[in-house]
Design a protein around this motif. Structure first.
Motif, PDB file in Angstrom:
ATOM      1  N   LEU A   1      -2.228  -0.103   9.413  1.00  9.57           N
ATOM      2  CA  LEU A   1      -2.103  -0.974   8.224  1.00  9.57           C
ATOM      3  C   LEU A   1      -1.124  -2.103   8.504  1.00  9.57           C
ATOM      4  O   LEU A   1      -1.387  -3.277   8.189  1.00  9.57           O
TER       5      LEU A   1
ATOM      6  N   TYR B   1      -0.502  -5.458   6.244  1.00 12.05           N
ATOM      7  CA  TYR B   1      -0.166  -4.830   4.956  1.00 12.05           C
ATOM      8  C   TYR B   1       1.303  -4.436   4.944  1.00 12.05           C
ATOM      9  O   TYR B   1       1.856  -4.028   5.976  1.00 12.05           O
TER      10      TYR B   1
ATOM     11  N   VAL C   1       3.782  -1.625   3.687  1.00  8.47           N
ATOM     12  CA  VAL C   1       3.526  -0.202   3.453  1.00  8.47           C
ATOM     13  C   VAL C   1       4.732   0.456   2.805  1.00  8.47           C
ATOM     14  O   VAL C   1       5.871   0.200   3.181  1.00  8.47           O
TER      15      VAL C   1
ATOM     16  N   LEU D   1     -10.011   0.813   2.922  1.00 11.42           N
ATOM     17  CA  LEU D   1      -9.115   0.093   2.006  1.00 11.42           C
ATOM     18  C   LEU D   1      -9.638  -1.319   1.744  1.00 11.42           C
ATOM     19  O   LEU D   1      -9.713  -1.783   0.607  1.00 11.42           O
TER      20      LEU D   1
ATOM     21  N   CYS E   1      -8.291   1.714   7.231  1.00 15.82           N
ATOM     22  CA  CYS E   1      -8.143   0.269   6.978  1.00 15.82           C
ATOM     23  C   CYS E   1      -9.468  -0.307   6.493  1.00 15.82           C
ATOM     24  O   CYS E   1      -9.500  -1.119   5.550  1.00 15.82           O
TER      25      CYS E   1
ATOM     26  N   ILE F   1       2.336  -2.236  -5.956  1.00 16.03           N
ATOM     27  CA  ILE F   1       1.348  -1.491  -5.168  1.00 16.03           C
ATOM     28  C   ILE F   1      -0.066  -1.883  -5.617  1.00 16.03           C
ATOM     29  O   ILE F   1      -0.373  -1.873  -6.810  1.00 16.03           O
ATOM     30  N   SER F   2      -0.920  -2.186  -4.636  1.00 12.90           N
ATOM     31  CA  SER F   2      -2.309  -2.494  -5.017  1.00 12.90           C
ATOM     32  C   SER F   2      -3.249  -1.317  -4.771  1.00 12.90           C
ATOM     33  O   SER F   2      -4.342  -1.274  -5.355  1.00 12.90           O
ATOM     34  N   ALA F   3      -2.867  -0.372  -3.926  1.00 11.13           N
ATOM     35  CA  ALA F   3      -3.734   0.799  -3.672  1.00 11.13           C
ATOM     36  C   ALA F   3      -2.894   1.901  -3.039  1.00 11.13           C
ATOM     37  O   ALA F   3      -1.834   1.633  -2.477  1.00 11.13           O
TER      38      ALA F   3
ATOM     39  N   ILE G   1       0.856  -1.184   0.000  1.00 12.96           N
ATOM     40  CA  ILE G   1       0.000   0.000   0.000  1.00 12.96           C
ATOM     41  C   ILE G   1       0.896   1.240   0.000  1.00 12.96           C
ATOM     42  O   ILE G   1       1.759   1.387   0.879  1.00 12.96           O
TER      43      ILE G   1
END
Ligand code: NAD
Ligand code: UFG
Length: 341
Positions: free
Chosen positions: A23, A28, A30, A249, A246, A77-79, A6
């Motif tokens: 996160l 996640y 980061v 997301l 979170c 990266i997914s978001a 992320i």
């Protein structure tokens, strides 16, 4: 949910750093990008102390396409969660172009580079300031938008740009989060709010008065049409806010279409309520003076937070006492040399 990296822009700032902690606690990985214009790289060490692992970190400006491209090439990266921006209402009146350049130009540049890399999940930090003076409280998301400063305009403009972007390309899924009054700190006290210069906001100012760094709090206005005459706001603990990100997301990654959601507690507290709660937290009286109303302030607003519960299953859990306790703990750690900058 624990897949993907992320991107967190502005991740060494006040809200971004707390969001990184939440996160990472959820598993996640980061990637932080920050130009350090209003924060310090040491925040990354403190995030690592709290979570037991280090986020990837790049000193870069979101407006610099080459720097951002280099970061995105190195990661999967997914978001993205986009905190990076300027936030001082008064300063925005004095230097509006700087605000539009950073807040609007920065978001356009970020979306362009994300688009190039096929990353189309984005959470944007908006603000209750887009509502201006509301017709009624609690304020719901469909209330008219009447921003009253260049800062507020920059947030409303970005919201419009993001709406147009997802309309043009439905692959984009964008969550717009309108924060009410974020305050408090992580319970460790290792990260918190450490504004440069004189704090604009009530809770960090109170913390500095309580610590003896400032003489007294000026209470801006005691003749508002509120029960005790002082302004009423919706203070939300920064860790609740982080957890709200979170939840947002999670919703986007699970395929929920875009949304605009208030993040607030739904409870209003007056300036005097906050002073009393802070006195309880620090254990002594805090000197206060009555001062004239501050230009641009409204008497009262607090969120209708019900959409966040319906769409994201999120609601704030921490109360004003926790906000003041954690803000005071963080202030004490800063005063004792565990500086946050
Ligand atoms: P902050 O200043 O502590 O954090 C913002 C971070 O972004 C800083 O670390 C700064 O160095 C960085 N930054 C600024 N411009 C940048 C750029 N062009 N490129 C890279 N990094 C950049 O502020 P915060 O309180 O954490 O706020 C985060 C976001 O939430 C902002 O967009 C703000 O407008 C929004 N917001 C804040 C509040 C609040 O009361 N704190 C309320 C509503 C909305
Ligand atoms: N206040 C004082 N004395 C101070 C500071 C504040 O009495 O020294 C009062 C204000 O008049 C207001 C209340 O405390 O009644 C809260 O003021 P803040 O400056 O902490 O917060 P605002 O509601 O004015 O604005 C904040 C952020 C904005 C953001 C908004 C979102 O500063 O950027 O919350 O709701 F947009």
């Amino acid at each position: 949910m624990s897949t993907g990296e992320i991107l967190v822009t502005g991740g060494t700032g006040f809200i971004g750093s707390h969001c990184c902690v939440s996160l990472m606690k959820q598993g996640y990985r980061v990637v932080v990008v920050d130009n350090l214009s209003n924060s310090d790289a040491g925040v990354i060490d403190r995030i690592a102390s709290i979570t037991g692992s280090r986020p990837a970190f790049y000193i870069a400006d979101v407006r610099n396409a080459d720097e951002m491209d280099r970061v995105l090439r190195r990661h999967d990266i997914s978001a993205a969660i986009h905190f990076a921006g300027l936030k001082a209402v008064g300063e925005s009146v004095a230097v509006p172009l700087r605000y539009f350049d950073n807040n609007v130009g920065g978001t356009i540049a970020l979306c362009q580079v994300l688009n190039t890399h096929g990353i189309k999940r984005l959470i944007f930090s908006s603000s209750a300031t887009v509502y201006g003076a509301p017709d009624r409280v609690p304020v719901a998301e469909d209330a008219p938008l009447r921003p009253a400063s260049p800062y507020g305009h920059s947030k409303a403009m970005v919201e419009q740009i993001l709406a147009d972007l997802s309309h043009a390309d439905p692959e984009w899924r964008i969550g717009i989060l309108r924060y009410f009054n974020p305050a408090g700190a992580h319970e460790s006290g290792l990260i918190g709010e450490s504004p440069r210069g004189t704090p604009n906001n009530l809770v960090p100012f109170l913390a500095q008065v309580a610590a003896g760094q400032r003489d007294a709090l000026n209470i801006f206005g005691n003749d508002y049409p509120t029960p005790d005459g002082t302004g009423i706001r919706d203070y939300i603990h920064v860790m609740d806010l982080a957890e709200g990100h979170c939840a947002a997301l999670e919703a986007l990654l699970q395929g929920q279409p875009g949304f605009t959601v208030n993040l607030g507690s739904g409870r209003g507290h007056s300036v005097l309520d906050v002073v009393r709660a802070f006195e309880a937290a620090c254990g002594h009286a805090i000197p206060c003076h009555h001062a004239p109303r501050r230009a641009g302030d409204v008497a009262e607003y607090y969120a209708d937070p019900s959409r966040a519960m319906t769409l994201l299953g999120w609601e704030s859990r921490r109360d004003l006492e926790s906000i003041c306790r954690d803000a005071w703990h963080s202030q004490c750690r800063q005063s004792n040399g565990a500086s946050q900058r």
